[in-house]
Design an enzyme around this catalytic site. Structure first.
Site, mmCIF file in Angstrom:
data_model
loop_
_atom_site.group_PDB
_atom_site.id
_atom_site.type_symbol
_atom_site.label_atom_id
_atom_site.label_comp_id
_atom_site.label_asym_id
_atom_site.label_seq_id
_atom_site.Cartn_x
_atom_site.Cartn_y
_atom_site.Cartn_z
ATOM 1 N N LYS A 87 0.810 -1.233 0.000
ATOM 2 C CA LYS A 87 0.000 0.000 0.000
ATOM 3 C C LYS A 87 0.841 1.280 0.000
ATOM 4 O O LYS A 87 0.420 2.290 -0.551
ATOM 5 C CB LYS A 87 -0.944 0.022 1.211
ATOM 6 C CG LYS A 87 -2.117 -0.928 1.097
ATOM 7 C CD LYS A 87 -3.056 -0.753 2.288
ATOM 8 C CE LYS A 87 -4.170 -1.773 2.250
ATOM 9 N NZ LYS A 87 -5.142 -1.574 3.328
ATOM 10 N N ASN A 108 -4.907 2.043 -1.747
ATOM 11 C CA ASN A 108 -5.447 0.682 -1.837
ATOM 12 C C ASN A 108 -6.271 0.474 -3.107
ATOM 13 O O ASN A 108 -6.750 -0.631 -3.346
ATOM 14 C CB ASN A 108 -6.278 0.334 -0.592
ATOM 15 C CG ASN A 108 -7.663 0.917 -0.657
ATOM 16 O OD1 ASN A 108 -7.851 2.019 -1.171
ATOM 17 N ND2 ASN A 108 -8.645 0.187 -0.175
ATOM 18 N N ASP A 123 -9.997 2.844 1.980
ATOM 19 C CA ASP A 123 -10.130 2.370 3.374
ATOM 20 C C ASP A 123 -10.714 3.490 4.226
ATOM 21 O O ASP A 123 -11.530 3.258 5.118
ATOM 22 C CB ASP A 123 -8.754 1.989 3.947
ATOM 23 C CG ASP A 123 -8.275 0.638 3.441
ATOM 24 O OD1 ASP A 123 -9.118 -0.186 3.056
ATOM 25 O OD2 ASP A 123 -7.049 0.412 3.421
ATOM 26 N N ALA A 148 -1.028 1.524 15.909
ATOM 27 C CA ALA A 148 -0.458 2.621 15.098
ATOM 28 C C ALA A 148 0.151 2.077 13.811
ATOM 29 O O ALA A 148 1.127 2.613 13.298
ATOM 30 C CB ALA A 148 0.592 3.386 15.914
HETATM 31 P P1 NAP Z 1 -0.093 -3.572 10.784
HETATM 32 O O1 NAP Z 1 0.319 -2.416 9.959
HETATM 33 O O2 NAP Z 1 0.765 -4.793 10.837
HETATM 34 O O3 NAP Z 1 -0.281 -3.023 12.307
HETATM 35 C C1 NAP Z 1 -0.579 -3.916 13.361
HETATM 36 C C2 NAP Z 1 -0.849 -3.126 14.638
HETATM 37 O O4 NAP Z 1 -1.248 -4.052 15.653
HETATM 38 C C3 NAP Z 1 0.386 -2.385 15.181
HETATM 39 O O5 NAP Z 1 -0.031 -1.221 15.840
HETATM 40 C C4 NAP Z 1 0.935 -3.407 16.207
HETATM 41 O O6 NAP Z 1 1.707 -2.796 17.211
HETATM 42 C C5 NAP Z 1 -0.354 -3.939 16.784
HETATM 43 N N1 NAP Z 1 -0.222 -5.263 17.386
HETATM 44 C C6 NAP Z 1 -0.045 -6.440 16.740
HETATM 45 N N2 NAP Z 1 0.020 -7.448 17.638
HETATM 46 C C7 NAP Z 1 -0.118 -6.889 18.867
HETATM 47 C C8 NAP Z 1 -0.117 -7.395 20.191
HETATM 48 N N3 NAP Z 1 0.025 -8.710 20.429
HETATM 49 N N4 NAP Z 1 -0.281 -6.542 21.220
HETATM 50 C C9 NAP Z 1 -0.447 -5.217 20.992
HETATM 51 N N5 NAP Z 1 -0.436 -4.661 19.760
HETATM 52 C C10 NAP Z 1 -0.272 -5.486 18.714
HETATM 53 O O7 NAP Z 1 -1.548 -4.107 10.363
HETATM 54 P P2 NAP Z 1 -2.753 -3.231 9.755
HETATM 55 O O8 NAP Z 1 -2.702 -3.271 8.293
HETATM 56 O O9 NAP Z 1 -2.765 -1.926 10.458
HETATM 57 O O10 NAP Z 1 -4.022 -4.126 10.190
HETATM 58 C C11 NAP Z 1 -4.422 -4.215 11.537
HETATM 59 C C12 NAP Z 1 -5.754 -4.954 11.648
HETATM 60 O O11 NAP Z 1 -6.788 -4.194 10.998
HETATM 61 C C13 NAP Z 1 -5.770 -6.327 10.981
HETATM 62 O O12 NAP Z 1 -6.475 -7.206 11.806
HETATM 63 C C14 NAP Z 1 -6.522 -6.105 9.684
HETATM 64 O O13 NAP Z 1 -7.213 -7.266 9.248
HETATM 65 C C15 NAP Z 1 -7.513 -5.030 10.115
HETATM 66 N N6 NAP Z 1 -7.982 -4.233 8.964
HETATM 67 C C16 NAP Z 1 -9.302 -4.265 8.669
HETATM 68 C C17 NAP Z 1 -9.788 -3.526 7.594
HETATM 69 C C18 NAP Z 1 -11.254 -3.567 7.287
HETATM 70 O O14 NAP Z 1 -11.633 -3.266 6.144
HETATM 71 N N7 NAP Z 1 -12.105 -3.874 8.252
HETATM 72 C C19 NAP Z 1 -8.915 -2.749 6.818
HETATM 73 C C20 NAP Z 1 -7.560 -2.728 7.163
HETATM 74 C C21 NAP Z 1 -7.104 -3.488 8.244
HETATM 75 P P3 NAP Z 1 3.295 -2.522 17.011
HETATM 76 O O15 NAP Z 1 3.398 -1.228 16.259
HETATM 77 O O16 NAP Z 1 3.806 -2.460 18.387
HETATM 78 O O17 NAP Z 1 3.837 -3.691 16.226
#
Ligand code: NAP
Length: 304
Positions: A87, A108, A123, A148
């Protein structure tokens, strides 16, 4: 192996895919793309509107991403969706990028018109639409974002663009939340931003100061169904509770909120509306969002 008796096939009983020489092609650039619902959702929508369009997976490793946009142009694609991990890295290869997508720093959706590749971030639209569907007005609201990462960026910029009053960002890696807040502060000077380490101690102090709490971490996502960003022994604030995780639709975090009678917003709405907006950008047609929702729900029930 299943044996196919070609001479016994009844041509009227098989569904023949209508792809032909004039089909408009779009696809999904990502790595991996194995578990995506997007081809199912978009192909069902094209079929419902009787559009001669098709949506295909386009798995591409990060090292090859510079070839993605020229390849789409060369093969006369009408556009594409872009997912993890491309992205951000796709942006330098696009001809024009929409203002909000530029701010968020993530694209996206790509549309190609007369060989010019335009980038959008749907998004953001998808998230805000899921709030309005739930009658939540982001304007003037006090918001807490847990996480974040990439999704948190889109949510934070969307809420700021929608003129939220306060945006707090709590993350496991505090520095990532602080960097995001610094960026936001430089652009949206009238909104109050803050960042914190996502810890039980900090959450305990956040009892009454928010209207909306959004989980953008991946905690609670299949297969870690018991995981939650908010410990069970800490009371939730009197706020609308939103979870971006959509698999499962009812996460542990949303169950906690429902148990104490709080209003919840699940991640399916954002998923559908980001796809619906992309559909509209490509085809100029009104997307059949109810059908898109039904087809994803059905697929989830099948447990795939
Ligand atoms: P990402 O960029 O990998 O970010 C993951 C986030 O989760 C980071 O802030 C990470 O913290 C935190 N995290 C992961 N494991 C953790 C834990 N065990 N304890 C505390 N914090 C934790 O992923 P993303 O793209 O933002 O996606 C995040 C979620 O949103 C996913 O589940 C995805 O499926 C969902 N999502 C949904 C949609 C929708 O259309 N509904 C769209 C986009 C994303 P750190 O910075 O400390 O690693």
């Amino acid at each position: 192996m299943r044996q196919i008796k070609t001479n016994s096939v009844n041509i009227n009983q098989i569904s023949i895919n209508k792809i032909n020489g004039t089909t408009n092609i779009v696809g999904l650039l990502g790595w991996p793309v194995k578990h995506t619902f997007s081809p199912l959702m978009h192909n069902a929508a094209f079929a419902a509107l009787d559009l001669n369009w098709a949506y295909i997976p386009l798995p591409i490793v990060p090292e090859q991403i510079k070839k993605a946009v020229p390849s789409l142009q060369a093969f006369n694609f009408k556009g594409a969706n872009v997912t993890i991990p491309h992205k951000q890295t796709i942006i330098p290869y696009l001809d024009k990028v929409d203002h909000l997508a530029k701010l968020i720093g993530a694209v996206n959706t790509i549309v190609i018109k007369k060989q010019v590749a335009y980038g959008y971030n749907t998004d953001s639209y998808g998230f805000l639409k899921s709030l309005t569907d739930a009658n939540f007005d982001a304007k003037g609201s006090r918001c807490l974002i847990l996480g974040a990462g990439g999704a948190a960026r889109a949510i934070a910029f969307s809420l700021a663009d929608a003129r939220a009053d306060t945006i707090a960002i709590y993350n496991r890696t505090k520095s990532r939340a602080s960097l995001l807040v610094n960026e936001l502060e430089n652009i949206f000077s009238t909104i109050k931003f803050s960042s914190q380490f996502l810890s039980p101690q900090v959450l305990k102090l956040s009892q009454t100061q928010f209207d909306l709490v959004i989980n953008t971490t991946s905690m609670g996502m299949f297969p870690d169904l018991e995981a939650t960003p908010w410990p069970l022994d800490i009371a939730l604030p009197q706020a609308v509770i939103c979870d971006l995780v959509y698999n499962p639709i009812k996460t542990q975090f949303l169950k906690q909120a429902e148990t104490v009678g709080l209003k919840t917003i699940d991640g399916l709405g954002m998923l559908i509306h980001q796809g619906a907006k992309a559909f509209e950008i490509w085809t100029d047609q009104t997307p059949p969002t109810d059908l898109m929702r039904q087809i994803i729900l059905k697929e989830m029930e099948r447990g795939t």
